[in-house]
Design a protein around this motif. Structure first.
Motif, PDB file in Angstrom:
ATOM      1  N   ALA A  75      25.371 101.493  37.430  1.00  9.51           N
ATOM      2  CA  ALA A  75      24.734 100.550  36.499  1.00  9.51           C
ATOM      3  C   ALA A  75      24.755 101.046  35.057  1.00  9.51           C
ATOM      4  O   ALA A  75      24.250 100.380  34.165  1.00  9.51           O
ATOM      5  CB  ALA A  75      23.294 100.294  36.938  1.00  9.51           C
ATOM      6  N   ASP A 120      21.016  93.630  36.069  1.00  6.53           N
ATOM      7  CA  ASP A 120      22.329  93.429  36.660  1.00  6.53           C
ATOM      8  C   ASP A 120      22.731  94.587  37.571  1.00  6.53           C
ATOM      9  O   ASP A 120      23.243  94.374  38.659  1.00  6.53           O
ATOM     10  CB  ASP A 120      23.387  93.241  35.569  1.00  6.53           C
ATOM     11  N   ASP A 133      20.121  94.803  25.448  1.00  9.24           N
ATOM     12  CA  ASP A 133      21.135  94.265  26.354  1.00  9.24           C
ATOM     13  C   ASP A 133      21.608  95.327  27.348  1.00  9.24           C
ATOM     14  O   ASP A 133      21.829  95.019  28.524  1.00  9.24           O
ATOM     15  CB  ASP A 133      22.310  93.695  25.575  1.00  9.24           C
ATOM     16  N   ARG A 153      18.931  95.594  29.928  1.00  7.53           N
ATOM     17  CA  ARG A 153      19.002  94.436  30.828  1.00  7.53           C
ATOM     18  C   ARG A 153      20.115  94.636  31.851  1.00  7.53           C
ATOM     19  O   ARG A 153      19.936  94.398  33.050  1.00  7.53           O
ATOM     20  CB  ARG A 153      19.233  93.167  30.021  1.00  7.53           C
ATOM     21  N   ARG A 154      21.293  95.070  31.379  1.00 11.94           N
ATOM     22  CA  ARG A 154      22.416  95.291  32.301  1.00 11.94           C
ATOM     23  C   ARG A 154      22.071  96.367  33.328  1.00 11.94           C
ATOM     24  O   ARG A 154      22.403  96.229  34.502  1.00 11.94           O
ATOM     25  CB  ARG A 154      23.676  95.682  31.533  1.00 11.94           C
TER      26      ARG A 154
END
Length: 143
Positions: free
Chosen positions: A95, A24, A16, A19-20
């Motif tokens: 990020a 994102d 996760d 992924r972020r």
């Protein structure tokens, strides 16, 4: 065997967080995303970067690997200018990345670069290398 790589797969302790960071934070589009298992990003023609949840990575290898820490590996991203190095590093930090080496002139080859570690330990070099370019067919040329 032909001289090419199709997948670079990295064991990832926190999928996760990866992924972020990539999707994102950096705005990368996943090629495929299997929750709690693996996420793939196409990073070049015919080349995919995979972030594989560490326990699933070990399972896929039949338990043959005890540790999944990333070590002795650096992925590099070349940009057009020193200013672009700085801007890319800022985006990576926003990020969730950690700067290991601030943007600076390298001791090697006239390169202006920085090193940033993603949330799972993958080290990225963001570089402006005036002695490097791509031919229209994708061939790398060092001058």
């Amino acid at each position: 065997m032909s001289q090419r790589i199709h997948f670079i797969t990295v064991a990832t302790k926190d999928l996760d967080a990866g992924r972020r960071f990539y999707q994102d934070g950096l705005g990368w589009e996943p090629l495929m995303d299997v929750p709690d298992e693996i996420i793939f990003f196409q990073v070049a023609p015919g080349l995919v970067l995979g972030l594989f949840q560490a326990d699933k990575f070990v399972q896929d290898l039949g338990g043959a690997v005890l540790g999944t820490d990333v070590s002795g590996l650096m992925l590099s991203h070349n940009v057009e200018s020193p200013e672009r190095v700085r801007a890319t590093v800022e985006k990576m930090v926003a990020a969730g990345g950690t700067v290991l080496k601030q943007p600076t002139q390298s001791d090697f080859g006239g390169i202006f670069h920085s090193h940033v570690q993603d949330p799972n330990g993958v080290i990225w070099e963001i570089a402006h290398n005036p002695g490097w370019h791509l031919e229209p067919d994708g061939t790398v040329v060092f001058e």
